[in-house]
Design an enzyme around this catalytic site. Sequence first.
Site, mmCIF file in Angstrom:
data_model
loop_
_atom_site.group_PDB
_atom_site.id
_atom_site.type_symbol
_atom_site.label_atom_id
_atom_site.label_comp_id
_atom_site.label_asym_id
_atom_site.label_seq_id
_atom_site.Cartn_x
_atom_site.Cartn_y
_atom_site.Cartn_z
ATOM 1 C CB SER A 107 -30.456 -26.711 17.795
ATOM 2 O OG SER A 107 -29.114 -26.397 18.110
ATOM 3 C CE1 TYR A 129 -25.212 -20.910 17.007
ATOM 4 C CE2 TYR A 129 -25.970 -23.184 17.107
ATOM 5 C CZ TYR A 129 -26.016 -21.884 17.570
ATOM 6 O OH TYR A 129 -26.857 -21.563 18.595
ATOM 7 C CB THR A 155 -27.920 -19.408 14.421
ATOM 8 O OG1 THR A 155 -29.243 -19.907 14.219
ATOM 9 C CG2 THR A 155 -27.875 -18.659 15.748
ATOM 10 C CE LYS A 253 -32.777 -17.737 16.663
ATOM 11 N NZ LYS A 253 -31.750 -17.319 17.636
ATOM 12 C CG HIS A 277 -28.697 -16.678 20.669
ATOM 13 N ND1 HIS A 277 -28.432 -17.182 19.435
ATOM 14 C CD2 HIS A 277 -28.676 -17.743 21.521
ATOM 15 C CE1 HIS A 277 -28.232 -18.488 19.521
ATOM 16 N NE2 HIS A 277 -28.389 -18.847 20.770
#
Length: 412
Positions: A107, A129, A155, A253, A277
């Site tokens: 992440s 992100y 994502t 994603k 998610h």
Amino acid sequence: MNPWFETVTEAQRRAKKRLPKSVYGALIAGSERGQTIEDNQKAFTELGFAPHVAGPIGERDQSTTLLGQPLSMPVMISPTGVQAVHPDGEVAVARAAAARGIPMGLSSFASKPIEDVIAANPSTFFQLYWCGSKEDLVERMGRARAAGAVGLILTLDWSFSHGRDWGSPVIPEQLDLRTMVKFAPQTLIRPRWLSTYLRSGSLPDLTAPNMAVRGGAAPGFFGAYGEWMGTPPPDWDDVRWICEQWDGPVLLKGVIRVDDARRAVDAGVAGISVSNHGGNNLDGTPASIRALPVIADAVGDQIEVVLDGGIRRGSDVVKAVALGARAVLIGRAYLWGLAANGQAGVENVLDILRGGIDSALLGLRKTQVTELDRGDVVVPAGFERALGVADAAADEETSAPAERTKTEAGVR
């Protein structure tokens, strides 16, 4: 107590027993009522198997590939944020994944630097992100590339829906003396969790080192999330721009609709994750597995499709692969293992999934996981959710005349 556990449910029970209430609450949280997180698991119980009583027997082969990476079984670590359940955090998870021959997803909001995680598992995908300026994004991608990330996970399936009917988990902004005093009652009644940190000589790290840019300090947990919340959402041209900037495979994603899946193909992604998610986005979104079959039918011959959401057993993995997923991503399951017993606990969870996959393959009389198909699964009427199908068809009809005109004019 025997450190080995037999099921993911037992890993969750041990995690709950070991972790402070607020930390455990953050792991199980789903947005609002929790309808989506509930359906993610319930949907798997509605699917059945169609086993054979005779056929090929012997050693089963679970190996496959995902975006150019070899997998010993069709499972990948899904990126999750700051892993305060254990001092080794993402590094322990990466080591466990490497030991079991599967890729790691890291992440942007991880507590460990990407360089340390890739050193533990060279088959690491970096999650990005849409956060900050394009200059910031290019810098973060450059750092991931320099560290050796094998792919990018973009994502987009989170709108920061943080309200929960049962109360949102309390996450401190920083661990100063005042915060430690406030949370002391929770931690003192969980001495094993506290002692693990004391032995490591550290406190839970609530910074996001992989979000630092231009030589600045790593932002705190809420600083990083604040920047992300303040960044206008991307459009499909932005997705295409990311693919152009990253020299390698991009996995998008958060796809749950057919029209989005088709646009993702047009934008140039190498794969998509059918995901909501983990129930932490818009509550009321259907379970990922319900949306998977129609999306796999629509784009599975053009890009690679994976599933994220609700995996608790090896049989769940087999059902997802049979319905069109190349592999699955797991989140909460490995975090419970990490909380229960560190790296060994994550390996334990992966071994449980591997054993369940093997049992299902044996019952279905399949010698390879890549042989699975729809005929192996019993899908009840009304199970699937075909979202965005009409819009996708309308888009195709709208673009068809233009394409014909180009062909007739000799453009193509």
